[in-house]
Every structure is written in structure tokens, then in C-alpha cells.
Design an enzyme around this catalytic site. Structure first.
Site, PDB file in Angstrom:
ATOM      1  N   SER A  22     149.782  26.182 107.925  1.00  0.00           N
ATOM      2  CA  SER A  22     148.848  24.784 106.909  1.00  0.00           C
ATOM      3  C   SER A  22     149.184  25.232 105.547  1.00  0.00           C
ATOM      4  O   SER A  22     148.348  24.631 104.549  1.00  0.00           O
ATOM      5  CB  SER A  22     147.542  25.503 107.209  1.00  0.00           C
ATOM      6  N   ASN A 109     138.652  32.886 110.565  1.00  0.00           N
ATOM      7  CA  ASN A 109     137.369  32.055 110.902  1.00  0.00           C
ATOM      8  C   ASN A 109     136.038  31.912 109.521  1.00  0.00           C
ATOM      9  O   ASN A 109     135.898  30.661 109.353  1.00  0.00           O
ATOM     10  CB  ASN A 109     136.543  31.759 112.196  1.00  0.00           C
ATOM     11  N   THR A 153     124.446 -16.124  95.087  1.00  0.00           N
ATOM     12  CA  THR A 153     124.657 -15.635  96.052  1.00  0.00           C
ATOM     13  C   THR A 153     125.501 -16.829  96.718  1.00  0.00           C
ATOM     14  O   THR A 153     125.814 -17.876  96.422  1.00  0.00           O
ATOM     15  CB  THR A 153     123.453 -16.781  96.649  1.00  0.00           C
ATOM     16  N   SER A 275     153.544  -8.110  84.317  1.00  0.00           N
ATOM     17  CA  SER A 275     154.425  -9.006  85.006  1.00  0.00           C
ATOM     18  C   SER A 275     155.738  -8.717  85.399  1.00  0.00           C
ATOM     19  O   SER A 275     155.996  -8.452  83.784  1.00  0.00           O
ATOM     20  CB  SER A 275     153.958 -10.532  85.684  1.00  0.00           C
ATOM     21  N   ASN A 283     147.523  -8.234  84.588  1.00  0.00           N
ATOM     22  CA  ASN A 283     147.185  -7.888  85.548  1.00  0.00           C
ATOM     23  C   ASN A 283     146.328  -6.860  86.238  1.00  0.00           C
ATOM     24  O   ASN A 283     146.123  -5.964  85.054  1.00  0.00           O
ATOM     25  CB  ASN A 283     148.273  -7.399  86.829  1.00  0.00           C
ATOM     26  N   GLU A 288     142.364  -2.748  91.179  1.00  0.00           N
ATOM     27  CA  GLU A 288     142.502  -3.440  92.770  1.00  0.00           C
ATOM     28  C   GLU A 288     143.482  -2.509  93.176  1.00  0.00           C
ATOM     29  O   GLU A 288     143.010  -2.014  94.568  1.00  0.00           O
ATOM     30  CB  GLU A 288     144.154  -4.348  92.016  1.00  0.00           C
ATOM     31  N   TYR A 315     135.154  27.905 116.971  1.00  0.00           N
ATOM     32  CA  TYR A 315     136.279  27.980 116.157  1.00  0.00           C
ATOM     33  C   TYR A 315     137.505  27.564 117.209  1.00  0.00           C
ATOM     34  O   TYR A 315     137.909  27.980 117.579  1.00  0.00           O
ATOM     35  CB  TYR A 315     136.779  28.927 115.335  1.00  0.00           C
ATOM     36  N   GLN A 320     142.553  22.982 111.584  1.00  0.00           N
ATOM     37  CA  GLN A 320     142.311  22.678 110.535  1.00  0.00           C
ATOM     38  C   GLN A 320     143.157  21.763 110.464  1.00  0.00           C
ATOM     39  O   GLN A 320     142.766  22.022 109.131  1.00  0.00           O
ATOM     40  CB  GLN A 320     144.127  23.458 110.763  1.00  0.00           C
ATOM     41  N   LYS A 323     141.056  19.630 106.591  1.00  0.00           N
ATOM     42  CA  LYS A 323     141.925  20.006 105.046  1.00  0.00           C
ATOM     43  C   LYS A 323     142.435  18.882 103.727  1.00  0.00           C
ATOM     44  O   LYS A 323     142.160  18.361 102.980  1.00  0.00           O
ATOM     45  CB  LYS A 323     142.576  21.176 104.539  1.00  0.00           C
TER      46      LYS A 323
HETATM   47  N1  ARG Z   1     144.394  28.065 108.807  1.00  0.00           N
HETATM   48  C1  ARG Z   1     142.621  28.114 109.395  1.00  0.00           C
HETATM   49  C2  ARG Z   1     142.052  26.746 109.374  1.00  0.00           C
HETATM   50  O1  ARG Z   1     142.809  25.815 108.267  1.00  0.00           O
HETATM   51  C3  ARG Z   1     142.487  29.216 108.943  1.00  0.00           C
HETATM   52  C4  ARG Z   1     141.756  29.687 110.297  1.00  0.00           C
HETATM   53  C5  ARG Z   1     142.855  30.541 111.350  1.00  0.00           C
HETATM   54  N2  ARG Z   1     141.446  30.555 112.050  1.00  0.00           N
HETATM   55  C6  ARG Z   1     142.110  31.552 113.794  1.00  0.00           C
HETATM   56  N3  ARG Z   1     141.917  32.260 114.427  1.00  0.00           N
HETATM   57  N4  ARG Z   1     144.101  30.886 113.574  1.00  0.00           N
HETATM   58  O2  ARG Z   1     141.596  26.635 110.048  1.00  0.00           O
END
Ligand code: ARG
Length: 438
Positions: A22, A109, A153, A275, A283, A288, A315, A320, A323
Site C-alpha cells: 500500500s 493495526n 418551480t 473552444s 464555456n 461542469e 482488523y 486497506q 485509503k
Molecule cells: N497497510 C495496512 C492498512 O492500510 C496497514 C495495517 C496492516 N496490518 C496488518 N495486520 N497487516 O490497513
């Protein structure tokens, strides 16, 4: 480069490594990750879990990482699993064995839960600040342009309103949005640090200490919930969706008003585009794009809602996926508020065109019916009489007020000279709206 591996015999597949990583998006959290770790380490020292000497080494190591990231000399990249691994590996490279103690009494976590709360709080406050600027701009625009205009309306001209009253409707919408976000910030303002993986820790840590260090109101009171709660992300994304919906409605009006058919406003050159083929075009791309981008934010909301649906405690790696959509929603809502603010700060409101539209729209028909009611006719009958007058005026291409008293009397004997005063547009502005004209 991993934080784990002891219990594995074989190396992870490269495909899996890429799939799992990530870092490319959670690098956004670098600042929160560092300040969270510093607070954690201060707590470890305070609770005699690590020595002061090790604590100081870790903290100055983290400080130097922060400096290097911000100066650009350390790039957040490489084959790390996530931002937390990146930080820890870098720290150990810089300060040696003391760095290996940073993660005592913590899990990724609670670490990622902390980073996300800190980041959400910071960015949501930024959205609130931007909304405040937008509210101020709307108010100034509304007050400076307190002209009468047609109210609609069904997209049909209905009754007279003022541009100020129309714009203050948006002021109310964005004020509610601001309140909603402030409320979401208040709800999320609890530290999950110290929940560890899911069940706390055997060390006697001090969660209140880290919460205070990091500016939280308090600590979460359930560990399983603390590490797996993403409600605040959903709530904020929902609030942002509402902001986008309001921005999109306003954008739609801006787009219509800037057509030659309406011609109520003129957008500034700064917030318009041309344009490549039609030389005459100007425009309303900014409006838009805002209207279009509302779809993205709704998508981000549905995506996180769906990700969280059915996840058992605590968890799960699915989380993940919270995000990218959230970061996208944040960036989108922030840029859209800024652009709307820019557009409204520079737009020109055309008083004359709005007045012309008022006159052509029989916008005093309701009040003309009220006039007959005041003279003793039942409203339903008055409604029919004025309806007949409107057909006559349409056929003869004239507004009601241009009929002379003899012509009016053909429709009802109740008409007398005071009708003209009664249906004058400035007078037809209903008392309720007039209060807001000051
Ligand atoms: N990259 C993970 C997330 O965004 C971080 C937490 C990872 N935890 C784990 N037990 N692998 O959630």
C-alpha cells in the site's frame, strides 16, 4: 523489506508483494505516522518500557526522517509493504538496534487506525476552513446583488424572488455541510493507539498520555472497535458527497444562467474556457467539472460502504481499501470548493436580464389572484380569472400590468386602479423574502 518473516520458509511471490503493498498511496500518511510514533515512543519511555536513551535515539531518528522527506532528499518508494514498514526499516538503518524497539506494545493495526484518524481530522478541518471561505463569498455576492429575479418551480418561471434570497439558499446548504463535518470531527476525536492488534497489550502502557500528546479528546473504549472502526471515513465521505451534491446543484444553475437563453450572469475569463473550433464560445468548464466530479465522490462513498459491509471483527486487510477512495474524495471536494469560490468571487450578475425575465414571466399572476381574493372573490375563481387573463396576454404578447383598467374589468368587475400598485414587481416580493432583502 518486511517487518515479518520469522515463521516463513519460502519467499513471498513478487506478484503477491505488489498486490499487498500500500506504500504508493499510504505514503500520504507519512507525517501522521511519524508524529504517532514519536508520541508512542515518549509513552514507552514514560512507562519504563524502553530506556530514555533508546527513546531519544528513536525520536531524533524519526525527526531526521521527517526532515529528509520534507526536504525531498528521502523519497518514499521501494519494495516496502506499507508506510509503517518504510519508516521502521529506515529508522533501523539510521540508528541501529534501538530502532527495533519502536514497535514495542503496538501493532500496525492500531498504528494505521491512528494515522487515518489524525489525517482525517486534519483534512476535514481544512474542508471546514474552505467552506467558511465559500460561505463568506456567497454572502458578499448575495448582498452586493440584491436584485429581483424569477424564482422557478419545474424550471418554469413561478414567482419573484431576489438573487440574494436565491444565493442564501446555498449559504444555508453549505452551513449545514460545515456543521455536519464539524460534528464528524467531534465524533472521531478519540485515539485508537494502544488497542494494539485487537486485544491490547501485556505492557502497562498509558493510552491517555498518547491521546493527549496527539491532541485527541480521549481514547476509544473498546479495542476491537478501535482497530476496525472506519465509520468516520464513511461519515466524512458522506458529508463530502453532500457538499458535492450542493456544489453540483449550484454548478447546474451557473451553467444555465451563463447561457445566452438565460443570460443572468457572466463568468469571468479566469474561470471559463474557450473552444478549439468555435471562436465565439466561452464555456463554463469549471462548473461542469464540479458537477461531473460529484459522481466520483459518490463512487468513493459507495466503495467504502461496500468494503466495510460484512467484515467481521476486528482488523481485516480489506480495510486497506479505505485509503485511495477517501484521499480522492478529500482532494476532489477541496479543489471543487476552491474553484467554486473562485468562480463566485469573479462572476458578474446581470440585473437587467433578470428583470426582463421577471417581466416576461407573468410572475405577478399569483399576486393578481390574491388581489381578487382581497376584493372578495374565492381563490379558486380568482385563479381561473387570472388564468384567462394570462392566455389573453400571451396571445397579445404583453404583461398583465400593461392591460388598462377597462380591459381588466372585462375579466372581473372587481379590478380597480389599485391593482397596478398591488402587482408591481417590487411590491409582489412576498413579505417573507423582503425581510431578507435588508
Ligand atoms: N497497510 C495496512 C492498512 O492500510 C496497514 C495495517 C496492516 N496490518 C496488518 N495486520 N497487516 O490497513
Amino acid at each position: 523489506m518486511k517487518l515479518w518473516g520469522g515463521r516463513f520458509k519460502n519467499a513471498e511471490s513478487e506478484l503477491m508483494e505488489d498486490f499487498n503493498s500500500s506504500l504508493s498511496f499510504d505514503k500520504t500518511l507519512y507525517y501522521e505516522d511519524i508524529i504517532g510514533s514519536i508520541a508512542h515512543v515518549k509513552m514507552l519511555v514514560k512507562c519504563d518500557i524502553i530506556s530514555e536513551e533508546d527513546g531519544n535515539k528513536i525520536i531524533s531518528g524519526l525527526d531526521s526522517i521527517l526532515k529528509d522527506i520534507e526536504s525531498g532528499s528521502l523519497k518514499i518508494e521501494g519494495d516496502y509493504e506499507d508506510i509503517h514498514s518504510f519508516m521502521e526499516v529506515n529508522l533501523i538503518e539510521r540508528i541501529g538496534d534501538a530502532g527495533k524497539k519502536m514497535h514495542t506494545a503496538r501493532s500496525r493495526n492500531d498504528q494505521v487506525a491512528l494515522d487515518m484518524r489524525l489525517y482525517s481530522k486534519k483534512k476535514a478541518k481544512e474542508v471546514v476552513e474552505n467552506l467558511k471561505d465559500l460561505l463568506e463569498t456567497i454572502k458578499i455576492l448575495a448582498e452586493k446583488n440584491n436584485y429581483i429575479m424569477p424564482g422557478y418551480t419545474h424550471m418554469q418561471r413561478a414567482q419573484v424572488v431576489t438573487f440574494k434570497h436565491h444565493m442564501m439558499a446555498y449559504f444555508n446548504m453549505f452551513s449545514r455541510d460545515k456543521k455536519r463535518i464539524e460534528n464528524a470531527i467531534d465524533i472521531l476525536d478519540e485515539s485508537p493507539l494502544g488497542c494494539c492488534a485487537l486485544a491490547g497489550t501485556t505492557y502497562s502502557t498509558d493510552r491517555e498520555f498518547t491521546a493527549k500528546e496527539l491532541g485527541f479528546k480521549g481514547v476509544v473504549n473498546n479495542f476491537l472497535d478501535g482497530v476496525s472502526d472506519r465509520d468516520y471515513i464513511i461519515e466524512l465521505t458522506s458529508d463530502f458527497s453532500m457538499v458535492m451534491m450542493h456544489l453540483s446543484r449550484l454548478s447546474e444553475e451557473i451553467i444555465m444562467w451563463s447561457t445566452k437563453e438565460f443570460d443572468f450572469i457572466q463568468l469571468s475569463d479566469e474561470f471559463s474556457t474557450g473552444s478549439s473550433i468555435m471562436p465565439q464560445k466561452k464555456n463554463p468548464d469549471a462548473a461542469e467539472l464540479i458537477r461531473g466530479k460529484s459522481g466520483r465522490v459518490y463512487g468513493d462513498l459507495v466503495s467504502i460502504l461496500t468494503t466495510m459491509k460484512g467484515l467481521p471483527l476486528a482488523y481485516n486487510k480489506d480495510m486497506q481499501e479505505d485509503k485511495e477512495g477517501f484521499f480522492d474524495a478529500l482532494d476532489t471536494v477541496l479543489s471543487c470548493i476552491k474553484v467554486m469560490n473562485g468562480m463566485l468571487s469573479t462572476v458578474k450578475i446581470k440585473e437587467g436580464s433578470m428583470l426582463k425575465a421577471v417581466k416576461r414571466g407573468f410572475l405577478n399572476a399569483t399576486e393578481a389572484a390574491d388581489y381578487l381574493v382581497n376584493k372578495g372573490m374565492a381563490f379558486r375563481d380568482a385563479h381561473r380569472v387570472i388564468g384567462e387573463i394570462v392566455i389573453y396576454c400571451e396571445d397579445n404578447n404583453m404583461p398583465i400590468e400593461d392591460l388598462n383598467i377597462e380591459q381588466l374589468k372585462k375579466f372581473s368587475q372587481l379590478f380597480s386602479e389599485d391593482i397596478y400598485e398591488f402587482i408591481d414587481y417590487k411590491n409582489t416580493l412576498n413579505k417573507g423574502i423582503k425581510k431578507y432583502m435588508k
